[in-house]
Design a protein around this motif. Structure first.
Motif, PDB file in Angstrom:
ATOM      1  N   ALA A 220       0.806  -1.178   0.047  1.00  0.00           N
ATOM      2  CA  ALA A 220       0.046   0.114  -0.025  1.00  0.00           C
ATOM      3  C   ALA A 220       0.781   1.081   0.023  1.00  0.00           C
ATOM      4  O   ALA A 220       2.027   1.294   0.618  1.00  0.00           O
ATOM      5  CB  ALA A 220      -1.030  -0.049   1.382  1.00  0.00           C
ATOM      6  N   LEU A 221       0.282   2.178  -0.448  1.00  0.00           N
ATOM      7  CA  LEU A 221       0.842   3.492  -0.514  1.00  0.00           C
ATOM      8  C   LEU A 221       0.834   4.320   1.031  1.00  0.00           C
ATOM      9  O   LEU A 221       1.532   5.067   1.553  1.00  0.00           O
ATOM     10  CB  LEU A 221       0.043   4.873  -1.404  1.00  0.00           C
ATOM     11  N   GLY A 245       8.574   3.297   4.614  1.00  0.00           N
ATOM     12  CA  GLY A 245       8.719   4.722   3.840  1.00  0.00           C
ATOM     13  C   GLY A 245       7.200   5.243   3.536  1.00  0.00           C
ATOM     14  O   GLY A 245       6.965   5.895   2.677  1.00  0.00           O
ATOM     15  N   ARG A 246       6.259   4.485   4.107  1.00  0.00           N
ATOM     16  CA  ARG A 246       4.798   4.605   3.826  1.00  0.00           C
ATOM     17  C   ARG A 246       4.196   5.498   4.751  1.00  0.00           C
ATOM     18  O   ARG A 246       4.570   5.747   5.713  1.00  0.00           O
ATOM     19  CB  ARG A 246       4.016   3.444   3.318  1.00  0.00           C
ATOM     20  N   GLN A 247       3.073   6.216   4.104  1.00  0.00           N
ATOM     21  CA  GLN A 247       2.301   6.997   5.159  1.00  0.00           C
ATOM     22  C   GLN A 247       1.362   6.226   5.955  1.00  0.00           C
ATOM     23  O   GLN A 247       0.813   4.988   5.693  1.00  0.00           O
ATOM     24  CB  GLN A 247       1.178   8.065   4.343  1.00  0.00           C
ATOM     25  N   VAL A 248       1.256   6.863   7.409  1.00  0.00           N
ATOM     26  CA  VAL A 248       0.517   6.119   8.248  1.00  0.00           C
ATOM     27  C   VAL A 248      -0.585   7.031   8.873  1.00  0.00           C
ATOM     28  O   VAL A 248      -0.327   8.242   9.170  1.00  0.00           O
ATOM     29  CB  VAL A 248       1.385   5.714   9.479  1.00  0.00           C
ATOM     30  N   PHE A 249      -1.752   6.598   8.810  1.00  0.00           N
ATOM     31  CA  PHE A 249      -3.042   7.344   9.023  1.00  0.00           C
ATOM     32  C   PHE A 249      -3.741   6.648  10.315  1.00  0.00           C
ATOM     33  O   PHE A 249      -3.623   5.479  10.565  1.00  0.00           O
ATOM     34  CB  PHE A 249      -3.864   7.317   8.107  1.00  0.00           C
ATOM     35  N   SER A 293       8.501   5.967  -7.247  1.00  0.00           N
ATOM     36  CA  SER A 293       9.008   6.647  -6.081  1.00  0.00           C
ATOM     37  C   SER A 293       8.469   6.394  -4.851  1.00  0.00           C
ATOM     38  O   SER A 293       7.330   6.861  -4.726  1.00  0.00           O
ATOM     39  CB  SER A 293       9.196   8.136  -6.392  1.00  0.00           C
ATOM     40  N   PHE A 294       9.164   5.931  -3.970  1.00  0.00           N
ATOM     41  CA  PHE A 294       8.568   5.486  -2.503  1.00  0.00           C
ATOM     42  C   PHE A 294       9.527   6.173  -1.597  1.00  0.00           C
ATOM     43  O   PHE A 294       9.881   5.295  -0.649  1.00  0.00           O
ATOM     44  CB  PHE A 294       8.408   3.912  -2.267  1.00  0.00           C
ATOM     45  N   ALA A 295       9.901   7.533  -1.715  1.00  0.00           N
ATOM     46  CA  ALA A 295      10.488   8.166  -0.643  1.00  0.00           C
ATOM     47  C   ALA A 295       9.960   8.057   0.663  1.00  0.00           C
ATOM     48  O   ALA A 295       8.700   8.358   0.634  1.00  0.00           O
ATOM     49  CB  ALA A 295      10.896   9.805  -1.273  1.00  0.00           C
ATOM     50  N   ALA A 296      10.632   8.154   1.540  1.00  0.00           N
ATOM     51  CA  ALA A 296      10.128   8.102   3.014  1.00  0.00           C
ATOM     52  C   ALA A 296       9.599   9.470   3.551  1.00  0.00           C
ATOM     53  O   ALA A 296      10.365  10.329   3.357  1.00  0.00           O
ATOM     54  CB  ALA A 296      11.389   7.536   4.131  1.00  0.00           C
TER      55      ALA A 296
END
Length: 402
Positions: A220-221, A245-249, A293-296
Protein backbone atom coordinates in the motif's frame (compact mmCIF):
# COMPACT_ATOMS: atom_id res chain seq x y z
CA UNK A 1 12.34 -2.00 -16.60
CA UNK A 2 10.86 -5.23 -15.21
CA UNK A 3 12.95 -8.38 -15.49
CA UNK A 4 12.02 -10.98 -18.13
CA UNK A 5 9.44 -13.50 -16.92
CA UNK A 6 10.82 -16.75 -15.54
CA UNK A 7 10.11 -19.96 -17.38
CA UNK A 8 8.65 -22.94 -15.49
CA UNK A 9 12.05 -24.50 -14.83
CA UNK A 10 13.44 -21.28 -13.37
CA UNK A 11 10.27 -20.77 -11.31
CA UNK A 12 10.71 -24.23 -9.80
CA UNK A 13 14.34 -23.45 -8.99
CA UNK A 14 13.29 -20.23 -7.25
CA UNK A 15 10.62 -22.16 -5.37
CA UNK A 16 13.12 -24.82 -4.23
CA UNK A 17 15.53 -22.14 -3.02
CA UNK A 18 13.04 -20.09 -1.02
CA UNK A 19 11.51 -23.26 0.49
CA UNK A 20 14.92 -24.50 1.67
CA UNK A 21 15.80 -24.28 5.35
CA UNK A 22 17.16 -20.94 6.63
CA UNK A 23 16.55 -19.15 3.31
CA UNK A 24 14.59 -15.93 3.80
CA UNK A 25 14.03 -13.02 1.41
CA UNK A 26 17.39 -11.36 2.11
CA UNK A 27 19.38 -14.60 1.91
CA UNK A 28 17.60 -15.47 -1.33
CA UNK A 29 18.49 -12.15 -2.94
CA UNK A 30 22.10 -12.31 -1.76
CA UNK A 31 22.51 -15.85 -3.12
CA UNK A 32 21.11 -14.88 -6.52
CA UNK A 33 23.42 -11.88 -6.66
CA UNK A 34 26.41 -14.00 -5.71
CA UNK A 35 25.79 -17.03 -7.93
CA UNK A 36 23.79 -15.55 -10.79
CA UNK A 37 20.77 -17.83 -10.48
CA UNK A 38 18.78 -20.12 -8.22
CA UNK A 39 20.17 -23.35 -9.72
CA UNK A 40 23.77 -22.36 -8.99
CA UNK A 41 22.77 -21.16 -5.51
CA UNK A 42 21.14 -24.52 -4.75
CA UNK A 43 24.34 -26.30 -5.82
CA UNK A 44 26.41 -24.04 -3.55
CA UNK A 45 24.17 -24.29 -0.47
CA UNK A 46 25.67 -27.46 1.07
CA UNK A 47 29.18 -25.98 1.10
CA UNK A 48 27.93 -22.61 2.38
CA UNK A 49 26.07 -24.38 5.17
CA UNK A 50 29.20 -26.40 6.06
CA UNK A 51 31.22 -23.18 6.29
CA UNK A 52 28.56 -21.73 8.60
CA UNK A 53 28.61 -24.87 10.75
CA UNK A 54 25.08 -25.88 9.79
CA UNK A 55 23.30 -28.72 8.03
CA UNK A 56 20.48 -27.41 5.84
CA UNK A 57 17.50 -29.24 4.40
CA UNK A 58 17.29 -28.27 0.75
CA UNK A 59 13.80 -28.44 -0.74
CA UNK A 60 13.62 -31.50 -3.05
CA UNK A 61 12.50 -30.98 -6.64
CA UNK A 62 9.53 -33.31 -6.12
CA UNK A 63 8.19 -31.11 -3.26
CA UNK A 64 8.48 -27.95 -5.36
CA UNK A 65 6.75 -29.67 -8.28
CA UNK A 66 3.95 -30.83 -5.98
CA UNK A 67 3.37 -27.29 -4.66
CA UNK A 68 3.49 -25.89 -8.18
CA UNK A 69 0.86 -28.40 -9.37
CA UNK A 70 -1.39 -27.75 -6.36
CA UNK A 71 -1.34 -24.03 -7.09
CA UNK A 72 -2.22 -24.62 -10.73
CA UNK A 73 -5.14 -26.83 -9.73
CA UNK A 74 -6.48 -23.99 -7.57
CA UNK A 75 -6.20 -21.59 -10.47
CA UNK A 76 -3.40 -19.73 -8.64
CA UNK A 77 -0.01 -18.66 -9.95
CA UNK A 78 3.44 -17.77 -8.66
CA UNK A 79 4.67 -14.25 -9.45
CA UNK A 80 8.42 -13.69 -9.17
CA UNK A 81 10.13 -10.61 -7.80
CA UNK A 82 11.06 -8.33 -10.69
CA UNK A 83 8.42 -9.59 -13.11
CA UNK A 84 6.02 -7.05 -14.63
CA UNK A 85 3.06 -8.43 -12.65
CA UNK A 86 4.84 -8.21 -9.27
CA UNK A 87 3.41 -5.29 -7.22
CA UNK A 88 5.77 -2.36 -7.54
CA UNK A 89 5.30 -0.95 -4.01
CA UNK A 90 5.98 -4.38 -2.49
CA UNK A 91 9.06 -4.82 -4.66
CA UNK A 92 10.49 -1.65 -3.08
CA UNK A 93 10.74 -3.09 0.46
CA UNK A 94 13.96 -4.80 1.43
CA UNK A 95 12.23 -8.00 2.61
CA UNK A 96 10.04 -8.47 -0.48
CA UNK A 97 9.09 -12.14 -1.00
CA UNK A 98 10.91 -13.67 -3.99
CA UNK A 99 7.70 -15.47 -4.95
CA UNK A 100 4.07 -14.54 -4.31
CA UNK A 101 1.26 -17.07 -4.68
CA UNK A 102 -1.74 -15.20 -6.14
CA UNK A 103 -5.30 -16.48 -6.42
CA UNK A 104 -7.95 -14.37 -8.12
CA UNK A 105 -7.28 -11.45 -10.45
CA UNK A 106 -3.56 -10.54 -10.39
CA UNK A 107 -4.30 -7.31 -12.29
CA UNK A 108 -5.69 -5.81 -9.08
CA UNK A 109 -2.13 -5.81 -7.69
CA UNK A 110 -1.08 -3.21 -10.25
CA UNK A 111 -3.60 -0.66 -8.97
CA UNK A 112 -2.84 1.81 -6.13
CA UNK A 113 -3.65 0.36 -2.72
CA UNK A 114 -4.57 1.54 0.75
CA UNK A 115 -4.15 -0.82 3.71
CA UNK A 116 -6.84 -0.84 6.38
CA UNK A 117 -6.24 -2.58 9.70
CA UNK A 118 -7.72 -2.54 13.17
CA UNK A 119 -9.18 -4.42 16.09
CA UNK A 120 -10.64 -7.91 15.80
CA UNK A 121 -13.09 -6.96 18.57
CA UNK A 122 -14.18 -3.77 16.87
CA UNK A 123 -17.03 -1.56 18.01
CA UNK A 124 -20.13 -1.13 15.85
CA UNK A 125 -19.09 2.47 15.21
CA UNK A 126 -15.64 1.31 14.13
CA UNK A 127 -17.10 -1.27 11.76
CA UNK A 128 -19.46 1.31 10.27
CA UNK A 129 -16.70 3.88 9.75
CA UNK A 130 -14.44 1.22 8.20
CA UNK A 131 -17.11 0.35 5.64
CA UNK A 132 -17.69 4.02 4.78
CA UNK A 133 -13.97 4.70 4.37
CA UNK A 134 -13.34 1.56 2.32
CA UNK A 135 -16.17 2.33 -0.10
CA UNK A 136 -15.01 5.92 -0.57
CA UNK A 137 -11.40 4.83 -1.09
CA UNK A 138 -12.63 2.37 -3.72
CA UNK A 139 -14.68 5.03 -5.49
CA UNK A 140 -11.52 7.16 -5.61
CA UNK A 141 -9.70 4.36 -7.44
CA UNK A 142 -7.86 2.64 -4.59
CA UNK A 143 -7.79 -1.08 -3.85
CA UNK A 144 -8.18 -2.03 -0.19
CA UNK A 145 -5.56 -4.34 1.31
CA UNK A 146 -6.09 -6.10 4.63
CA UNK A 147 -5.36 -9.35 6.45
CA UNK A 148 -8.77 -11.14 6.39
CA UNK A 149 -8.94 -11.12 10.20
CA UNK A 150 -12.17 -10.64 12.12
CA UNK A 151 -13.45 -7.17 12.86
CA UNK A 152 -11.98 -4.23 10.95
CA UNK A 153 -10.25 -6.39 8.31
CA UNK A 154 -13.48 -8.19 7.48
CA UNK A 155 -15.48 -4.95 7.30
CA UNK A 156 -12.88 -3.40 4.98
CA UNK A 157 -12.90 -6.40 2.61
CA UNK A 158 -16.71 -6.66 2.56
CA UNK A 159 -17.14 -2.98 1.70
CA UNK A 160 -14.57 -3.26 -1.12
CA UNK A 161 -15.88 -6.27 -3.03
CA UNK A 162 -17.20 -4.19 -5.92
CA UNK A 163 -14.10 -2.03 -6.36
CA UNK A 164 -11.46 -4.65 -5.61
CA UNK A 165 -9.69 -5.81 -2.48
CA UNK A 166 -6.61 -7.89 -1.65
CA UNK A 167 -6.43 -10.35 1.25
CA UNK A 168 -2.93 -11.09 2.53
CA UNK A 169 -2.83 -14.50 4.21
CA UNK A 170 -0.54 -15.58 7.05
CA UNK A 171 -0.73 -19.22 5.97
CA UNK A 172 -0.91 -20.94 2.61
CA UNK A 173 -3.69 -20.15 0.15
CA UNK A 174 -5.56 -23.22 1.39
CA UNK A 175 -5.16 -22.44 5.10
CA UNK A 176 -7.63 -19.65 5.83
CA UNK A 177 -7.62 -17.94 9.22
CA UNK A 178 -10.18 -17.49 10.57
CA UNK A 179 -11.95 -20.33 8.69
CA UNK A 180 -15.27 -18.46 8.98
CA UNK A 181 -13.96 -16.02 6.35
CA UNK A 182 -13.56 -18.65 3.63
CA UNK A 183 -16.85 -17.58 1.91
CA UNK A 184 -15.65 -13.95 2.00
CA UNK A 185 -12.32 -14.97 0.48
CA UNK A 186 -14.08 -16.73 -2.40
CA UNK A 187 -16.19 -13.64 -3.09
CA UNK A 188 -13.30 -11.19 -2.98
CA UNK A 189 -11.27 -13.32 -5.43
CA UNK A 190 -13.92 -12.64 -8.09
CA UNK A 191 -12.75 -9.02 -8.51
CA UNK A 192 -9.74 -8.97 -6.21
CA UNK A 193 -7.06 -11.39 -5.08
CA UNK A 194 -5.64 -13.40 -2.21
CA UNK A 195 -1.87 -13.56 -1.84
CA UNK A 196 0.56 -15.54 0.30
CA UNK A 197 4.30 -16.11 0.49
CA UNK A 198 3.81 -19.35 2.45
CA UNK A 199 3.58 -22.90 1.01
CA UNK A 200 0.31 -24.63 0.24
CA UNK A 201 -0.77 -26.52 3.36
CA UNK A 202 1.05 -24.17 5.76
CA UNK A 203 -1.13 -23.47 8.81
CA UNK A 204 -0.39 -19.98 10.22
CA UNK A 205 1.61 -19.76 13.43
CA UNK A 206 2.22 -16.87 15.79
CA UNK A 207 5.29 -15.50 14.01
CA UNK A 208 3.59 -15.70 10.59
CA UNK A 209 1.17 -12.88 11.39
CA UNK A 210 3.83 -10.14 11.75
CA UNK A 211 5.40 -11.49 8.53
CA UNK A 212 2.04 -11.06 6.83
CA UNK A 213 1.66 -7.56 8.27
CA UNK A 214 4.80 -6.33 6.49
CA UNK A 215 3.16 -7.40 3.19
CA UNK A 216 -0.10 -5.62 4.04
CA UNK A 217 1.77 -2.36 4.54
CA UNK A 218 4.25 -3.03 1.74
CA UNK A 219 1.53 -3.36 -0.90
CA UNK A 220 0.00 0.00 0.00
CA UNK A 221 0.86 3.66 -0.42
CA UNK A 222 -0.52 4.26 3.06
CA UNK A 223 -1.92 2.34 6.04
CA UNK A 224 -5.06 3.42 7.92
CA UNK A 225 -5.50 2.20 11.51
CA UNK A 226 -9.15 2.40 12.55
CA UNK A 227 -9.28 0.87 16.04
CA UNK A 228 -6.34 -0.74 17.84
CA UNK A 229 -5.17 -1.44 21.35
CA UNK A 230 -1.80 -0.04 22.39
CA UNK A 231 -0.06 -3.39 21.76
CA UNK A 232 -1.70 -5.07 18.81
CA UNK A 233 -1.03 -6.49 15.38
CA UNK A 234 -2.39 -3.30 13.83
CA UNK A 235 0.41 -1.27 15.38
CA UNK A 236 2.90 -3.82 14.05
CA UNK A 237 1.53 -3.07 10.57
CA UNK A 238 1.79 0.68 11.22
CA UNK A 239 5.38 0.27 12.34
CA UNK A 240 6.24 -1.67 9.19
CA UNK A 241 4.55 1.00 7.06
CA UNK A 242 6.60 3.67 8.77
CA UNK A 243 9.86 1.77 8.28
CA UNK A 244 8.99 1.10 4.63
CA UNK A 245 8.59 4.82 4.00
CA UNK A 246 4.81 4.72 3.60
CA UNK A 247 2.23 7.08 5.08
CA UNK A 248 0.53 6.12 8.33
CA UNK A 249 -2.98 7.35 9.15
CA UNK A 250 -5.01 6.76 12.31
CA UNK A 251 -8.64 7.31 13.26
CA UNK A 252 -8.90 9.09 16.64
CA UNK A 253 -11.16 7.74 19.35
CA UNK A 254 -12.32 8.28 22.89
CA UNK A 255 -9.53 8.13 25.49
CA UNK A 256 -11.95 6.05 27.55
CA UNK A 257 -12.09 3.25 24.97
CA UNK A 258 -9.06 0.87 25.07
CA UNK A 259 -9.61 0.19 21.36
CA UNK A 260 -8.66 3.81 20.64
CA UNK A 261 -5.36 3.80 22.56
CA UNK A 262 -3.31 2.59 19.62
CA UNK A 263 -4.70 5.06 17.10
CA UNK A 264 -4.46 7.98 19.50
CA UNK A 265 -0.87 7.01 20.27
CA UNK A 266 0.03 6.90 16.57
CA UNK A 267 -1.41 10.39 16.05
CA UNK A 268 0.59 11.67 19.00
CA UNK A 269 3.73 10.17 17.45
CA UNK A 270 3.17 11.80 14.06
CA UNK A 271 0.60 9.74 12.14
CA UNK A 272 -1.89 11.71 10.04
CA UNK A 273 -5.32 12.04 11.57
CA UNK A 274 -8.08 10.39 9.53
CA UNK A 275 -11.65 11.41 10.28
CA UNK A 276 -12.90 11.01 6.70
CA UNK A 277 -11.71 9.50 3.44
CA UNK A 278 -10.63 12.88 2.05
CA UNK A 279 -7.94 13.16 4.74
CA UNK A 280 -6.21 10.11 3.23
CA UNK A 281 -6.97 10.67 -0.44
CA UNK A 282 -5.62 14.21 -0.50
CA UNK A 283 -2.26 12.96 0.84
CA UNK A 284 -1.97 9.90 -1.41
CA UNK A 285 -3.43 11.29 -4.65
CA UNK A 286 -0.24 13.16 -5.65
CA UNK A 287 1.70 9.91 -5.30
CA UNK A 288 -0.34 8.29 -8.08
CA UNK A 289 1.57 10.35 -10.62
CA UNK A 290 4.93 9.09 -9.35
CA UNK A 291 4.32 5.58 -8.13
CA UNK A 292 7.83 4.53 -9.05
CA UNK A 293 9.10 6.68 -6.18
CA UNK A 294 8.58 5.60 -2.61
CA UNK A 295 10.54 8.20 -0.69
CA UNK A 296 10.18 8.00 3.05
CA UNK A 297 7.90 10.53 4.76
CA UNK A 298 8.90 11.92 8.15
CA UNK A 299 9.39 8.93 10.44
CA UNK A 300 7.11 8.44 13.41
CA UNK A 301 8.78 8.62 16.78
CA UNK A 302 10.03 5.26 18.02
CA UNK A 303 9.60 4.39 21.65
CA UNK A 304 12.55 3.41 23.77
CA UNK A 305 12.93 -0.37 23.73
CA UNK A 306 11.64 -0.95 20.21
CA UNK A 307 15.06 -1.65 18.74
CA UNK A 308 17.09 -4.83 18.31
CA UNK A 309 17.95 -5.20 22.00
CA UNK A 310 14.53 -6.68 22.79
CA UNK A 311 13.65 -8.01 19.36
CA UNK A 312 13.13 -11.30 17.58
CA UNK A 313 13.91 -11.87 13.91
CA UNK A 314 11.07 -12.88 11.63
CA UNK A 315 13.14 -15.46 9.74
CA UNK A 316 15.92 -17.89 10.59
CA UNK A 317 18.33 -16.92 7.81
CA UNK A 318 21.63 -18.51 6.86
CA UNK A 319 24.44 -16.43 8.37
CA UNK A 320 26.43 -15.13 5.40
CA UNK A 321 28.81 -12.16 5.71
CA UNK A 322 27.13 -10.02 3.05
CA UNK A 323 23.53 -10.59 4.13
CA UNK A 324 21.78 -8.07 6.34
CA UNK A 325 19.83 -9.27 9.34
CA UNK A 326 16.18 -10.19 8.92
CA UNK A 327 13.57 -7.67 10.11
CA UNK A 328 13.24 -7.52 13.87
CA UNK A 329 10.17 -6.94 15.98
CA UNK A 330 9.74 -6.30 19.68
CA UNK A 331 8.92 -9.58 21.43
CA UNK A 332 6.09 -7.94 23.37
CA UNK A 333 4.27 -7.19 20.09
CA UNK A 334 4.47 -10.70 18.57
CA UNK A 335 1.42 -12.81 19.44
CA UNK A 336 2.15 -16.37 20.49
CA UNK A 337 0.09 -19.07 18.81
CA UNK A 338 -1.73 -19.72 22.08
CA UNK A 339 -2.92 -16.10 22.22
CA UNK A 340 -4.47 -15.99 18.75
CA UNK A 341 -8.06 -14.85 18.87
CA UNK A 342 -10.50 -17.56 19.91
CA UNK A 343 -14.00 -18.15 18.54
CA UNK A 344 -16.41 -15.29 19.17
CA UNK A 345 -18.35 -15.53 22.40
CA UNK A 346 -21.80 -17.08 22.07
CA UNK A 347 -23.29 -14.97 24.79
CA UNK A 348 -25.47 -12.33 23.11
CA UNK A 349 -24.94 -9.65 25.73
CA UNK A 350 -21.17 -10.05 25.67
CA UNK A 351 -21.15 -9.79 21.88
CA UNK A 352 -23.25 -6.62 21.90
CA UNK A 353 -21.12 -5.08 24.65
CA UNK A 354 -18.08 -5.63 22.43
CA UNK A 355 -19.79 -3.72 19.60
CA UNK A 356 -20.78 -0.76 21.77
CA UNK A 357 -17.96 1.71 22.32
CA UNK A 358 -17.55 5.17 23.79
CA UNK A 359 -18.94 6.79 20.63
CA UNK A 360 -22.77 6.68 20.57
CA UNK A 361 -24.23 4.20 18.07
CA UNK A 362 -27.83 3.92 16.89
CA UNK A 363 -29.86 0.82 17.63
CA UNK A 364 -30.39 0.13 13.92
CA UNK A 365 -26.63 0.23 13.33
CA UNK A 366 -26.11 -2.11 16.26
CA UNK A 367 -28.63 -4.58 14.85
CA UNK A 368 -26.87 -4.55 11.47
CA UNK A 369 -23.43 -4.97 13.02
CA UNK A 370 -24.51 -7.84 15.27
CA UNK A 371 -26.52 -9.72 12.65
CA UNK A 372 -29.02 -10.68 15.37
CA UNK A 373 -32.79 -10.14 15.23
CA UNK A 374 -33.85 -6.63 16.29
CA UNK A 375 -36.07 -7.96 19.06
CA UNK A 376 -33.20 -9.91 20.65
CA UNK A 377 -30.88 -6.92 20.38
CA UNK A 378 -33.44 -4.63 22.02
CA UNK A 379 -33.91 -7.07 24.90
CA UNK A 380 -30.16 -7.48 25.40
CA UNK A 381 -29.60 -3.72 25.32
CA UNK A 382 -32.29 -3.25 27.94
CA UNK A 383 -30.53 -5.79 30.17
CA UNK A 384 -27.18 -4.05 29.63
CA UNK A 385 -28.77 -0.76 30.66
CA UNK A 386 -30.05 -2.40 33.83
CA UNK A 387 -26.55 -3.73 34.45
CA UNK A 388 -25.26 -0.15 34.28
CA UNK A 389 -22.72 -0.84 31.53
CA UNK A 390 -24.60 0.87 28.67
CA UNK A 391 -26.21 4.32 28.62
CA UNK A 392 -28.85 5.71 26.27
CA UNK A 393 -28.54 9.21 24.79
CA UNK A 394 -31.05 11.62 23.25
CA UNK A 395 -32.47 10.09 20.07
CA UNK A 396 -31.92 6.55 21.37
CA UNK A 397 -28.19 6.27 20.61
CA UNK A 398 -26.22 3.94 22.86
CA UNK A 399 -22.72 4.13 24.31
CA UNK A 400 -20.69 2.15 26.80
CA UNK A 401 -19.93 3.30 30.31
CA UNK A 402 -16.24 2.99 31.13
Amino acid sequence: MPAPALDDRQRLEWLRLIRSESIGPRTFRALLNRFGGAAAALDALPELARQAGKTLKICPLVEAEREFEMLLRRGARLIALGEASYPLPLQAIDSAPPLLAVEGDPAVLSRPCIAMVGSRNASAAGLKLTAVLAREFGEAGFVIVSGLARGIDTAAHEASLENGTVAVLAGGLDEIYPPQNLPLLRRLCERGAAISEMPIGWAPRGRDFPRRNRLVSGLALGTVVVEAARKSGSLITARFANEQGRQVFAVPGSPLDPRAEGGNHLIREGAILCAEAAHVIEVLAPMLQRRDSFAAPPMLAREEGEGPADSQVLWDELDLPDIAAAPELALAMIPEASTLPAAEACDRKARLLTLIGAAPIGLDDLVRASGAPAREVSQAVFELELDGVVQRHAGGALSRRF
